[in-house]
Motif scaffolding. Structure first.
Motif, PDB file in Angstrom:
ATOM      1  N   UNK A   1      -0.903  -0.894  -7.497  1.00 11.05           N
ATOM      2  CA  UNK A   1      -1.378   0.296  -8.186  1.00 11.05           C
ATOM      3  C   UNK A   1      -0.353   0.847  -9.171  1.00 11.05           C
ATOM      4  N   UNK A   2      -0.655   1.991  -9.777  1.00 15.40           N
ATOM      5  CA  UNK A   2       0.151   2.518 -10.879  1.00 15.40           C
ATOM      6  C   UNK A   2       1.616   2.740 -10.497  1.00 15.40           C
ATOM      7  N   UNK A   3       1.882   3.287  -9.311  1.00 16.31           N
ATOM      8  CA  UNK A   3       3.281   3.552  -8.947  1.00 16.31           C
ATOM      9  C   UNK A   3       4.069   2.264  -8.739  1.00 16.31           C
ATOM     10  N   UNK A   4       3.417   1.223  -8.247  1.00 19.39           N
ATOM     11  CA  UNK A   4       4.084  -0.070  -8.088  1.00 19.39           C
ATOM     12  C   UNK A   4       4.334  -0.690  -9.467  1.00 19.39           C
ATOM     13  N   UNK A   5       3.350  -0.603 -10.340  1.00 20.06           N
ATOM     14  CA  UNK A   5       3.507  -1.140 -11.693  1.00 20.06           C
ATOM     15  C   UNK A   5       4.646  -0.431 -12.415  1.00 20.06           C
ATOM     16  N   UNK A   6       4.726   0.880 -12.249  1.00 22.85           N
ATOM     17  CA  UNK A   6       5.798   1.649 -12.885  1.00 22.85           C
ATOM     18  C   UNK A   6       7.169   1.235 -12.334  1.00 22.85           C
TER      19      UNK A   6
ATOM     20  N   UNK B   1       8.047  -2.183 -13.719  1.00 24.09           N
ATOM     21  CA  UNK B   1       8.424  -2.073 -15.128  1.00 24.09           C
ATOM     22  C   UNK B   1       9.865  -1.561 -15.243  1.00 24.09           C
ATOM     23  N   UNK B   2      10.188  -0.542 -14.457  1.00 23.54           N
ATOM     24  CA  UNK B   2      11.544   0.013 -14.456  1.00 23.54           C
ATOM     25  C   UNK B   2      12.556  -1.033 -14.012  1.00 23.54           C
TER      26      UNK B   2
ATOM     27  N   UNK C   1      11.381  -0.231  -5.808  1.00 17.75           N
ATOM     28  CA  UNK C   1      10.216  -1.100  -5.942  1.00 17.75           C
ATOM     29  C   UNK C   1       9.725  -1.559  -4.577  1.00 17.75           C
ATOM     30  N   UNK C   2      10.640  -1.997  -3.736  1.00 16.93           N
ATOM     31  CA  UNK C   2      10.243  -2.478  -2.412  1.00 16.93           C
ATOM     32  C   UNK C   2       9.561  -1.358  -1.620  1.00 16.93           C
ATOM     33  N   UNK C   3      10.070  -0.141  -1.727  1.00 16.07           N
ATOM     34  CA  UNK C   3       9.467   0.982  -1.012  1.00 16.07           C
ATOM     35  C   UNK C   3       8.036   1.259  -1.450  1.00 16.07           C
ATOM     36  N   UNK C   4       7.802   1.323  -2.763  1.00 15.44           N
ATOM     37  CA  UNK C   4       6.439   1.620  -3.225  1.00 15.44           C
ATOM     38  C   UNK C   4       5.516   0.425  -3.012  1.00 15.44           C
ATOM     39  N   UNK C   5       6.039  -0.791  -3.109  1.00 17.68           N
ATOM     40  CA  UNK C   5       5.204  -1.976  -2.874  1.00 17.68           C
ATOM     41  C   UNK C   5       4.762  -2.024  -1.417  1.00 17.68           C
ATOM     42  N   UNK C   6       5.678  -1.755  -0.515  1.00 18.77           N
ATOM     43  CA  UNK C   6       5.336  -1.746   0.912  1.00 18.77           C
ATOM     44  C   UNK C   6       4.297  -0.659   1.198  1.00 18.77           C
TER      45      UNK C   6
END
Length: 199
Positions: free
Chosen positions: A128-133, A136-137, A184-189
Protein backbone atom coordinates in the motif's frame (compact mmCIF):
# COMPACT_ATOMS: atom_id res chain seq x y z
CA UNK A 1 -88.04 -34.84 15.94
CA UNK A 2 -85.75 -33.93 18.72
CA UNK A 3 -83.74 -36.99 18.12
CA UNK A 4 -83.48 -36.06 14.47
CA UNK A 5 -82.40 -32.60 15.45
CA UNK A 6 -79.87 -34.02 17.87
CA UNK A 7 -78.65 -36.33 15.16
CA UNK A 8 -78.40 -33.46 12.67
CA UNK A 9 -76.63 -31.27 15.22
CA UNK A 10 -74.34 -34.20 16.01
CA UNK A 11 -73.56 -34.70 12.33
CA UNK A 12 -73.09 -30.98 11.84
CA UNK A 13 -70.89 -30.83 14.94
CA UNK A 14 -68.81 -33.72 13.70
CA UNK A 15 -68.59 -32.18 10.25
CA UNK A 16 -67.76 -28.79 11.76
CA UNK A 17 -65.15 -30.36 14.02
CA UNK A 18 -63.65 -32.19 11.08
CA UNK A 19 -63.64 -28.97 9.06
CA UNK A 20 -62.02 -27.06 11.88
CA UNK A 21 -59.47 -29.82 12.32
CA UNK A 22 -58.79 -29.76 8.59
CA UNK A 23 -58.45 -25.97 8.59
CA UNK A 24 -56.14 -26.03 11.60
CA UNK A 25 -54.11 -28.84 10.05
CA UNK A 26 -53.86 -26.94 6.75
CA UNK A 27 -52.78 -23.77 8.52
CA UNK A 28 -50.25 -25.70 10.58
CA UNK A 29 -48.93 -27.34 7.42
CA UNK A 30 -48.75 -23.93 5.68
CA UNK A 31 -46.83 -22.49 8.61
CA UNK A 32 -44.52 -25.48 8.70
CA UNK A 33 -43.94 -25.17 4.93
CA UNK A 34 -43.31 -21.41 5.22
CA UNK A 35 -40.88 -22.00 8.10
CA UNK A 36 -39.10 -24.66 6.04
CA UNK A 37 -38.85 -22.29 3.06
CA UNK A 38 -37.47 -19.51 5.28
CA UNK A 39 -34.93 -21.93 6.74
CA UNK A 40 -33.88 -23.04 3.26
CA UNK A 41 -33.58 -19.40 2.16
CA UNK A 42 -31.41 -18.64 5.21
CA UNK A 43 -29.26 -21.67 4.49
CA UNK A 44 -28.83 -20.59 0.86
CA UNK A 45 -27.90 -17.06 1.96
CA UNK A 46 -25.47 -18.46 4.51
CA UNK A 47 -23.97 -20.75 1.90
CA UNK A 48 -23.63 -17.87 -0.58
CA UNK A 49 -22.13 -15.71 2.17
CA UNK A 50 -19.67 -18.47 3.05
CA UNK A 51 -18.71 -18.85 -0.60
CA UNK A 52 -18.22 -15.09 -0.94
CA UNK A 53 -16.15 -15.09 2.25
CA UNK A 54 -14.01 -17.97 0.96
CA UNK A 55 -13.42 -16.11 -2.31
CA UNK A 56 -12.48 -12.96 -0.38
CA UNK A 57 -10.11 -14.87 1.91
CA UNK A 58 -8.50 -16.57 -1.09
CA UNK A 59 -8.07 -13.18 -2.78
CA UNK A 60 -6.50 -11.73 0.36
CA UNK A 61 -4.09 -14.69 0.58
CA UNK A 62 -3.17 -14.20 -3.06
CA UNK A 63 -2.69 -10.46 -2.45
CA UNK A 64 -0.48 -11.13 0.58
CA UNK A 65 1.66 -13.63 -1.32
CA UNK A 66 2.17 -11.14 -4.18
CA UNK A 67 3.10 -8.37 -1.78
CA UNK A 68 5.37 -10.60 0.24
CA UNK A 69 7.12 -11.77 -2.93
CA UNK A 70 7.59 -8.19 -4.12
CA UNK A 71 8.93 -7.11 -0.72
CA UNK A 72 11.35 -10.03 -0.52
CA UNK A 73 12.62 -9.45 -4.07
CA UNK A 74 13.13 -5.79 -3.22
CA UNK A 75 15.02 -6.58 0.00
CA UNK A 76 17.18 -9.15 -1.80
CA UNK A 77 18.08 -6.62 -4.50
CA UNK A 78 18.77 -3.95 -1.87
CA UNK A 79 21.01 -6.26 0.11
CA UNK A 80 22.97 -7.40 -2.95
CA UNK A 81 23.66 -3.80 -3.99
CA UNK A 82 24.45 -2.74 -0.43
CA UNK A 83 26.88 -5.63 0.21
CA UNK A 84 28.79 -4.92 -3.00
CA UNK A 85 28.84 -1.18 -2.29
CA UNK A 86 30.03 -1.72 1.29
CA UNK A 87 32.76 -4.09 0.18
CA UNK A 88 34.00 -1.54 -2.35
CA UNK A 89 34.01 1.13 0.37
CA UNK A 90 35.89 -1.13 2.83
CA UNK A 91 38.44 -2.11 0.20
CA UNK A 92 39.07 1.56 -0.59
CA UNK A 93 39.45 2.48 3.08
CA UNK A 94 41.82 -0.44 3.70
CA UNK A 95 44.11 0.53 0.82
CA UNK A 96 47.15 2.31 2.33
CA UNK A 97 47.85 4.26 -0.83
CA UNK A 98 45.73 5.58 -3.68
CA UNK A 99 44.35 2.85 -5.88
CA UNK A 100 42.87 3.59 -9.29
CA UNK A 101 39.08 3.46 -9.56
CA UNK A 102 37.96 -0.03 -10.51
CA UNK A 103 35.49 0.73 -13.27
CA UNK A 104 34.23 -2.87 -13.43
CA UNK A 105 33.25 -2.81 -9.74
CA UNK A 106 31.65 0.60 -10.08
CA UNK A 107 29.66 -0.67 -13.09
CA UNK A 108 28.61 -3.75 -11.08
CA UNK A 109 27.38 -1.57 -8.22
CA UNK A 110 25.44 0.63 -10.66
CA UNK A 111 23.85 -2.45 -12.24
CA UNK A 112 22.86 -3.83 -8.86
CA UNK A 113 21.37 -0.47 -7.95
CA UNK A 114 19.32 -0.48 -11.19
CA UNK A 115 18.04 -3.93 -10.23
CA UNK A 116 17.05 -2.48 -6.85
CA UNK A 117 15.13 0.29 -8.58
CA UNK A 118 13.37 -2.28 -10.75
CA UNK A 119 12.42 -4.41 -7.74
CA UNK A 120 11.30 -1.22 -5.98
CA UNK A 121 8.88 -0.54 -8.84
CA UNK A 122 7.09 -3.80 -8.02
CA UNK A 123 6.73 -2.64 -4.42
CA UNK A 124 5.36 0.70 -5.64
CA UNK A 125 2.73 -1.18 -7.66
CA UNK A 126 1.81 -3.68 -4.94
CA UNK A 127 1.56 -1.01 -2.25
CA UNK A 128 0.00 0.00 0.00
CA UNK A 129 0.88 3.71 -0.08
CA UNK A 130 2.97 3.79 3.12
CA UNK A 131 5.04 0.81 1.97
CA UNK A 132 5.52 2.36 -1.47
CA UNK A 133 6.62 5.62 0.15
CA UNK A 134 9.10 3.81 2.44
CA UNK A 135 10.48 1.86 -0.54
CA UNK A 136 10.86 5.03 -2.58
CA UNK A 137 12.70 6.71 0.30
CA UNK A 138 14.94 3.69 0.78
CA UNK A 139 15.91 3.57 -2.89
CA UNK A 140 16.67 7.30 -2.75
CA UNK A 141 18.93 6.92 0.29
CA UNK A 142 20.69 3.95 -1.31
CA UNK A 143 21.22 5.97 -4.49
CA UNK A 144 22.87 8.75 -2.47
CA UNK A 145 24.99 6.18 -0.63
CA UNK A 146 26.18 4.59 -3.88
CA UNK A 147 27.07 8.00 -5.28
CA UNK A 148 28.96 9.03 -2.10
CA UNK A 149 30.95 5.78 -2.02
CA UNK A 150 31.90 6.30 -5.66
CA UNK A 151 32.90 9.89 -4.94
CA UNK A 152 34.98 8.68 -2.03
CA UNK A 153 36.64 6.11 -4.30
CA UNK A 154 37.44 8.82 -6.84
CA UNK A 155 38.81 11.17 -4.15
CA UNK A 156 40.89 8.32 -2.72
CA UNK A 157 42.26 7.42 -6.15
CA UNK A 158 43.18 11.04 -6.81
CA UNK A 159 44.81 11.40 -3.37
CA UNK A 160 42.52 14.35 -2.83
CA UNK A 161 42.47 15.99 0.56
CA UNK A 162 38.70 15.64 0.61
CA UNK A 163 38.73 11.84 0.84
CA UNK A 164 38.24 11.89 4.63
CA UNK A 165 35.26 14.22 4.28
CA UNK A 166 33.84 11.99 1.55
CA UNK A 167 34.32 8.92 3.78
CA UNK A 168 32.46 10.62 6.67
CA UNK A 169 29.63 11.64 4.33
CA UNK A 170 29.34 8.04 3.10
CA UNK A 171 29.28 6.75 6.68
CA UNK A 172 26.56 9.22 7.67
CA UNK A 173 24.47 8.25 4.65
CA UNK A 174 25.09 4.60 5.52
CA UNK A 175 23.45 5.24 8.90
CA UNK A 176 20.54 6.98 7.16
CA UNK A 177 20.25 3.94 4.91
CA UNK A 178 19.99 1.64 7.93
CA UNK A 179 17.22 3.80 9.42
CA UNK A 180 15.30 3.86 6.12
CA UNK A 181 15.79 0.08 5.77
CA UNK A 182 14.39 -0.47 9.26
CA UNK A 183 11.40 1.81 8.51
CA UNK A 184 10.64 -0.09 5.30
CA UNK A 185 10.68 -3.44 7.08
CA UNK A 186 8.35 -2.09 9.77
CA UNK A 187 5.71 -0.78 7.37
CA UNK A 188 6.02 -3.82 5.08
CA UNK A 189 5.46 -6.18 8.00
CA UNK A 190 2.46 -4.13 9.16
CA UNK A 191 0.98 -4.19 5.64
CA UNK A 192 1.32 -7.97 5.46
CA UNK A 193 -0.25 -8.32 8.92
CA UNK A 194 -3.17 -6.11 7.84
CA UNK A 195 -3.89 -8.49 4.97
CA UNK A 196 -3.92 -11.42 7.40
CA UNK A 197 -6.18 -9.54 9.86
CA UNK A 198 -8.62 -8.67 7.07
CA UNK A 199 -9.05 -12.35 6.22
Amino acid sequence: MISVLVAVVGVLGTALGASLTAIISARTENRRQAALERQQARQELTQKGNQALEVRIEHLRWRRERRQSAYIDFLDALNAADRTNQQYFRDRRAAPEPVPVQEARVAEIRQLFKETEHAGNKVLLEGPADVAEAAYKLVGVQGVLVREVQEYGEAHAASAGTSHERARAAETTGLNYLVAHHEFIGVARAALDEVIDAS
